[in-house]
Design a protein around this motif. Structure first.
Motif, PDB file in Angstrom:
ATOM      1  N   ASN A  22      55.100 -12.288  21.496  1.00  0.00           N
ATOM      2  CA  ASN A  22      53.504 -13.788  22.611  1.00  0.00           C
ATOM      3  C   ASN A  22      54.942 -14.876  22.839  1.00  0.00           C
ATOM      4  OD1 ASN A  22      51.956 -11.584  22.075  1.00  0.00           O
ATOM      5  ND2 ASN A  22      51.351 -12.365  19.665  1.00  0.00           N
ATOM      6  N   ASP A  23      55.886 -15.593  21.619  1.00  0.00           N
ATOM      7  CA  ASP A  23      56.443 -16.682  22.322  1.00  0.00           C
ATOM      8  C   ASP A  23      57.090 -16.654  23.510  1.00  0.00           C
ATOM      9  OD1 ASP A  23      55.158 -18.044  19.759  1.00  0.00           O
ATOM     10  OD2 ASP A  23      56.578 -16.343  19.227  1.00  0.00           O
ATOM     11  N   CYS A  24      57.042 -15.178  24.046  1.00  0.00           N
ATOM     12  CA  CYS A  24      57.684 -15.557  26.022  1.00  0.00           C
ATOM     13  C   CYS A  24      58.967 -16.430  25.399  1.00  0.00           C
ATOM     14  CB  CYS A  24      56.784 -16.468  26.589  1.00  0.00           C
ATOM     15  SG  CYS A  24      55.290 -15.416  26.706  1.00  0.00           S
ATOM     16  N   ILE A  25      59.660 -15.749  24.906  1.00  0.00           N
ATOM     17  CA  ILE A  25      61.377 -15.809  24.616  1.00  0.00           C
ATOM     18  C   ILE A  25      62.023 -15.403  25.782  1.00  0.00           C
ATOM     19  CG2 ILE A  25      62.507 -14.333  23.634  1.00  0.00           C
ATOM     20  CD1 ILE A  25      63.675 -18.190  23.172  1.00  0.00           C
ATOM     21  N   HIS A  26      61.249 -14.351  26.792  1.00  0.00           N
ATOM     22  CA  HIS A  26      62.246 -13.836  27.874  1.00  0.00           C
ATOM     23  C   HIS A  26      61.899 -14.791  28.623  1.00  0.00           C
ATOM     24  CE1 HIS A  26      61.613 -10.521  25.910  1.00  0.00           C
ATOM     25  NE2 HIS A  26      60.915 -10.819  25.445  1.00  0.00           N
ATOM     26  N   VAL A  50      68.286 -17.242  19.408  1.00  0.00           N
ATOM     27  CA  VAL A  50      69.334 -18.221  18.827  1.00  0.00           C
ATOM     28  C   VAL A  50      69.443 -18.806  19.990  1.00  0.00           C
ATOM     29  CG1 VAL A  50      72.256 -17.777  18.035  1.00  0.00           C
ATOM     30  CG2 VAL A  50      70.022 -16.833  16.560  1.00  0.00           C
ATOM     31  N   ALA A  51      69.969 -18.258  21.000  1.00  0.00           N
ATOM     32  CA  ALA A  51      70.976 -19.248  22.074  1.00  0.00           C
ATOM     33  C   ALA A  51      70.126 -20.758  22.659  1.00  0.00           C
ATOM     34  CB  ALA A  51      70.697 -18.199  23.663  1.00  0.00           C
ATOM     35  N   ASN A  86      77.385 -11.737  17.738  1.00  0.00           N
ATOM     36  CA  ASN A  86      76.792 -11.508  17.344  1.00  0.00           C
ATOM     37  C   ASN A  86      77.247 -10.994  15.578  1.00  0.00           C
ATOM     38  OD1 ASN A  86      77.634  -9.608  18.740  1.00  0.00           O
ATOM     39  ND2 ASN A  86      75.588  -8.845  19.616  1.00  0.00           N
ATOM     40  N   LEU A  87      76.929  -9.365  15.415  1.00  0.00           N
ATOM     41  CA  LEU A  87      77.858  -8.583  14.348  1.00  0.00           C
ATOM     42  C   LEU A  87      78.811  -7.629  15.401  1.00  0.00           C
ATOM     43  CD1 LEU A  87      74.777  -7.547  12.171  1.00  0.00           C
ATOM     44  CD2 LEU A  87      76.116  -9.884  12.101  1.00  0.00           C
ATOM     45  N   SER A  88      78.438  -7.560  16.393  1.00  0.00           N
ATOM     46  CA  SER A  88      79.509  -6.489  17.458  1.00  0.00           C
ATOM     47  C   SER A  88      80.734  -6.930  16.787  1.00  0.00           C
ATOM     48  CB  SER A  88      78.934  -6.368  18.609  1.00  0.00           C
ATOM     49  OG  SER A  88      77.402  -5.748  18.536  1.00  0.00           O
ATOM     50  N   ASP A  89      80.370  -8.715  17.259  1.00  0.00           N
ATOM     51  CA  ASP A  89      81.365  -9.686  17.775  1.00  0.00           C
ATOM     52  C   ASP A  89      82.634  -9.722  16.654  1.00  0.00           C
ATOM     53  OD1 ASP A  89      81.316 -10.356  20.050  1.00  0.00           O
ATOM     54  OD2 ASP A  89      79.736 -11.984  18.859  1.00  0.00           O
ATOM     55  N   LEU A  90      82.429  -8.947  15.503  1.00  0.00           N
ATOM     56  CA  LEU A  90      83.145  -8.718  14.140  1.00  0.00           C
ATOM     57  C   LEU A  90      83.840  -7.384  14.317  1.00  0.00           C
ATOM     58  CD1 LEU A  90      80.338  -9.909  11.661  1.00  0.00           C
ATOM     59  CD2 LEU A  90      82.706 -10.848  11.844  1.00  0.00           C
ATOM     60  N   GLY A 121      72.156 -12.191  13.533  1.00  0.00           N
ATOM     61  CA  GLY A 121      72.059 -11.179  12.423  1.00  0.00           C
ATOM     62  C   GLY A 121      72.300  -9.494  12.978  1.00  0.00           C
ATOM     63  N   ASN A 122      72.483  -9.069  14.451  1.00  0.00           N
ATOM     64  CA  ASN A 122      72.767  -7.695  14.628  1.00  0.00           C
ATOM     65  C   ASN A 122      73.196  -7.283  15.670  1.00  0.00           C
ATOM     66  OD1 ASN A 122      71.695  -8.865  17.127  1.00  0.00           O
ATOM     67  ND2 ASN A 122      69.243  -7.931  17.190  1.00  0.00           N
ATOM     68  N   PHE A 123      73.185  -5.811  15.862  1.00  0.00           N
ATOM     69  CA  PHE A 123      74.522  -5.627  16.895  1.00  0.00           C
ATOM     70  C   PHE A 123      74.345  -5.406  17.966  1.00  0.00           C
ATOM     71  CE2 PHE A 123      75.197  -4.230  13.033  1.00  0.00           C
ATOM     72  CZ  PHE A 123      77.408  -4.463  12.623  1.00  0.00           C
ATOM     73  N   LYS A 124      73.093  -5.450  18.955  1.00  0.00           N
ATOM     74  CA  LYS A 124      73.072  -5.042  20.077  1.00  0.00           C
ATOM     75  C   LYS A 124      72.386  -6.143  21.253  1.00  0.00           C
ATOM     76  CE  LYS A 124      68.409  -4.681  21.185  1.00  0.00           C
ATOM     77  NZ  LYS A 124      66.837  -4.388  20.755  1.00  0.00           N
ATOM     78  N   LEU A 125      72.758  -6.042  22.212  1.00  0.00           N
ATOM     79  CA  LEU A 125      72.686  -6.780  23.300  1.00  0.00           C
ATOM     80  C   LEU A 125      71.880  -5.948  24.809  1.00  0.00           C
ATOM     81  CD1 LEU A 125      75.616  -9.033  23.337  1.00  0.00           C
ATOM     82  CD2 LEU A 125      73.478  -9.387  23.484  1.00  0.00           C
ATOM     83  N   PRO A 126      70.492  -6.043  25.754  1.00  0.00           N
ATOM     84  CA  PRO A 126      69.935  -7.858  25.051  1.00  0.00           C
ATOM     85  C   PRO A 126      69.858  -7.560  23.708  1.00  0.00           C
ATOM     86  CG  PRO A 126      69.020  -6.218  26.711  1.00  0.00           C
ATOM     87  CD  PRO A 126      71.029  -5.284  26.244  1.00  0.00           C
ATOM     88  N   SER A 127      69.536  -8.970  23.477  1.00  0.00           N
ATOM     89  CA  SER A 127      68.683  -8.895  21.943  1.00  0.00           C
ATOM     90  C   SER A 127      67.674 -10.268  21.626  1.00  0.00           C
ATOM     91  CB  SER A 127      69.414  -9.090  20.863  1.00  0.00           C
ATOM     92  OG  SER A 127      69.051  -9.885  19.819  1.00  0.00           O
TER      93      SER A 127
END
Ligand SMILES: Cc1cc2nc3c(=O)[nH]c(=O)nc-3n(C[C@H](O)[C@H](O)[C@H](O)COP(=O)(O)O)c2cc1C
Length: 176
Positions: free
Chosen positions: A146-150, A21-22, A40-44, A9-15
């Motif tokens: 803090n969940d270190c998804i990076h 979601v990935a 993402n919303l940019s794809d629309l 639900g946003n337009f930006k990358l990286p995100s």
């Protein structure tokens, strides 16, 4: 083959929301042997922000809405903006007729700068998908830095993703 559609639900990358979601979508895909696609919303595209109805959308945006409607599982992820989901994310779902999503298994996730807004999913996002009469898993996934998804999901986050997949399997069995 059944298909999972991830909506960011946003337009930006990286995100970080896109990464969440990935991660969820790829894990569901591996465990349940389904193909997946993430938008993402940019794809629309350019027609999306001003469209008052799905008829006013260009081909790419109409295709994404068809993918959402025809998906076997929908994985939604939004960044938290001012204690809610972004307005442009809601605009996407304003272009979708509620009856088209009835009984669809849905996973809800969100990212936020603060753990204090983790109930945003239950107070803001879940009611929207209840209105659409989707089947939302009881477990949702809220992620902060803090969940270190990076790098890799933490053990707690991994446990929640696994719990979500277990719940999805029950929902899919009820549909089949
Ligand atoms: C306009 C705006 C409002 C925000 N409001 C909140 C908020 O109310 N609560 C919160 O926890 N984080 C808030 N944040 C932080 C974002 O939720 C956080 O940075 C998010 O994880 C960014 O995800 P992204 O990398 O996908 O953009 C806000 C960020 C922006 C840009």
């Amino acid at each position: 083959m059944k298909k999972i559609v991830g909506i960011v639900g946003n337009f930006k990358l990286p995100s970080s929301t896109y990464r969440v979601v990935a991660e969820i979508t790829q894990q569901i895909s591996q465990k349940l042997n389904m193909e997946f696609v993430i938008y993402n919303l940019s794809d629309l595209g350019a027609s999306f922000p001003m469209a008052q109805s799905a008829n006013e959308l260009n081909f790419e945006a109409k295709h994404i809405i068809e993918e959402i409607i025809n998906s076997d599982i929908l994985v939604v992820g939004v960044p938290t903006y001012n204690a809610s989901f972004p307005g442009m994310f809601k605009h996407l779902f304003d272009l979708i007729s509620p009856e088209t999503l009835a009984n669809k298994p849905v996973v809800l996730s969100a990212t936020g700068g603060s753990e204090r807004h983790s109930l945003m999913i239950d107070y803001q996002l879940r009611p929207l998908f209840n209105y659409f009469k989707t089947w939302v898993t009881n477990t949702s996934i809220y992620v902060t830095s803090n969940d270190c998804i990076h790098t890799q999901p933490t053990a707690v986050l991994q446990e929640r993703i696994q719990q979500t997949i277990d719940e999805l399997e029950h929902l899919i069995a009820m549909k089949d």
